[in-house]
Design a protein around this motif. Structure first.
Motif, short mmCIF file in Angstrom:
data_model
loop_
_atom_site.label_atom_id
_atom_site.label_comp_id
_atom_site.label_asym_id
_atom_site.label_seq_id
_atom_site.Cartn_x
_atom_site.Cartn_y
_atom_site.Cartn_z
N TYR A 130 -27.33 12.14 -32.13
CA TYR A 130 -26.80 13.55 -32.44
C TYR A 130 -25.29 13.55 -32.30
O TYR A 130 -24.47 14.37 -32.81
CB TYR A 130 -27.63 14.75 -31.80
N LYS A 131 -24.66 12.72 -31.34
CA LYS A 131 -23.37 12.87 -31.10
C LYS A 131 -22.72 12.17 -32.15
O LYS A 131 -21.64 12.54 -32.67
CB LYS A 131 -23.18 12.34 -29.69
N GLU A 132 -23.43 11.14 -32.60
CA GLU A 132 -22.80 10.14 -33.58
C GLU A 132 -22.58 11.10 -34.84
O GLU A 132 -21.72 10.95 -35.81
CB GLU A 132 -23.35 8.85 -33.90
N ASN A 133 -23.61 11.74 -35.14
CA ASN A 133 -23.67 12.69 -36.46
C ASN A 133 -23.24 13.96 -36.28
O ASN A 133 -23.33 14.66 -37.40
CB ASN A 133 -25.21 12.67 -36.79
N GLY A 134 -22.64 14.32 -35.41
CA GLY A 134 -21.93 15.70 -34.88
C GLY A 134 -22.57 16.81 -34.91
O GLY A 134 -22.31 17.97 -34.81
N VAL A 135 -24.09 16.80 -34.54
CA VAL A 135 -24.92 17.76 -34.29
C VAL A 135 -24.67 18.48 -32.81
O VAL A 135 -24.46 19.36 -32.68
CB VAL A 135 -26.48 17.46 -34.39
N LEU A 136 -24.48 17.51 -32.05
CA LEU A 136 -24.06 17.71 -30.59
C LEU A 136 -22.68 17.52 -30.19
O LEU A 136 -21.98 16.52 -30.70
CB LEU A 136 -24.96 17.02 -29.64
N PRO A 137 -21.86 18.37 -29.36
CA PRO A 137 -20.64 18.08 -29.01
C PRO A 137 -20.37 16.78 -28.26
O PRO A 137 -21.38 16.34 -27.57
CB PRO A 137 -20.32 19.43 -28.43
N GLU A 138 -19.39 16.05 -28.17
CA GLU A 138 -18.91 14.80 -27.62
C GLU A 138 -19.22 15.02 -26.00
O GLU A 138 -19.53 13.98 -25.12
CB GLU A 138 -17.72 14.08 -27.87
N THR A 139 -19.01 16.47 -25.69
CA THR A 139 -18.94 16.49 -24.14
C THR A 139 -20.37 16.87 -23.71
O THR A 139 -20.48 17.20 -22.24
CB THR A 139 -18.09 17.83 -23.84
N TRP A 140 -21.57 16.94 -24.49
CA TRP A 140 -22.71 17.36 -24.00
C TRP A 140 -23.14 16.15 -23.31
O TRP A 140 -23.34 14.99 -23.89
CB TRP A 140 -23.62 17.75 -25.21
N LYS A 141 -23.94 16.29 -22.12
CA LYS A 141 -24.49 15.45 -21.31
C LYS A 141 -25.88 15.98 -20.89
O LYS A 141 -26.05 16.85 -20.43
CB LYS A 141 -23.60 15.09 -20.15
N TYR A 142 -26.88 14.94 -20.96
CA TYR A 142 -28.33 15.31 -20.46
C TYR A 142 -28.43 15.19 -18.93
O TYR A 142 -27.80 14.30 -18.51
CB TYR A 142 -29.11 14.47 -21.25
N SER A 143 -28.98 16.01 -18.29
CA SER A 143 -29.41 15.98 -16.88
C SER A 143 -30.69 17.08 -16.66
O SER A 143 -30.65 18.07 -17.46
CB SER A 143 -28.40 16.13 -15.76
N LEU A 144 -31.48 16.55 -15.66
CA LEU A 144 -32.44 17.38 -15.43
C LEU A 144 -32.14 18.84 -15.12
O LEU A 144 -32.76 19.88 -15.63
CB LEU A 144 -33.62 16.88 -14.48
N SER A 145 -31.08 18.90 -14.26
CA SER A 145 -31.02 20.17 -13.75
C SER A 145 -30.11 20.96 -14.85
O SER A 145 -30.53 22.35 -15.03
CB SER A 145 -29.86 20.22 -12.69
N ASN A 146 -29.39 20.54 -15.80
CA ASN A 146 -28.82 21.42 -17.06
C ASN A 146 -30.06 21.63 -17.95
O ASN A 146 -29.85 22.56 -18.71
CB ASN A 146 -27.88 20.59 -17.72
N ALA A 147 -31.00 20.67 -18.27
CA ALA A 147 -31.97 20.96 -18.95
C ALA A 147 -32.71 22.08 -18.74
O ALA A 147 -33.04 22.88 -19.56
CB ALA A 147 -33.08 19.61 -19.25
N GLU A 148 -33.11 22.28 -17.23
CA GLU A 148 -33.91 23.66 -17.03
C GLU A 148 -33.28 24.77 -17.25
O GLU A 148 -33.50 25.74 -17.33
CB GLU A 148 -34.04 23.26 -15.31
#
Length: 151
Positions: free
Chosen positions: A129-147
């Motif tokens: 999704y970052k390569e296709n421009g759906v998510l911003p380049e600064t978006w990062k997955y972590s469990l705490s952020n997901a919650e």
């Protein structure tokens, strides 16, 4: 094709009927279907759930044949789509639930591995999704952020 995380072949799934145009018996017009999709999206329904409701309650077998656009395209046009793609959000919910289970049951090694595999899928989708421009380049997955994002 073989499964990615299991040593077995894939399973067959059900197939849609071979139709190429919208049936005559569909009661709603294209604009009415788009209005319903926008209303359901504003209520917080996912695109898959909207498609099921239209199929089961409004007798619309295929939104793309009826309107010429998919549910997600209509939601994007009307600016009613969510912040995250549906598949990524569903995987994040699974990871959160499995993390809660693993923290309550620390000896459950099989589900620890399952959590690792789900997080690998999330990271692959994140890259896509970052390569296709759906998510911003600064978006990062972590469990705490997901919650925080999904609660």
């Amino acid at each position: 094709m073989a499964r990615m995380h299991a040593r077995r072949k894939g399973k067959a799934s059900s197939k849609r009927p071979m139709i190429t145009e919208n049936p005559d018996w569909v009661p709603l017009s294209a604009t009415e279907i788009e209005d319903k999709i926008e209303a359901f999206a504003n209520e917080g329904m996912s695109p898959a759930m909207i498609g099921m409701v239209l199929r089961d309650q409004y007798a619309v077998p295929n939104v793309k044949f009826a309107t010429g656009k998919t549910v997600t395209e209509i939601m994007a046009e009307r600016k009613a789509s969510g912040a995250l793609p549906e598949d990524l959000a569903a995987l994040m919910v699974r990871a959160i639930n499995l993390n809660n289970h693993v923290s309550a049951n620390p000896n459950d090694v099989a589900n620890k591995r399952g959590l690792t595999l789900i997080e690998a899928k999330i990271r692959r989708l994140e890259r896509y999704y970052k390569e296709n421009g759906v998510l911003p380049e600064t978006w990062k997955y972590s469990l705490s952020n997901a919650e925080l994002m999904l609660k």
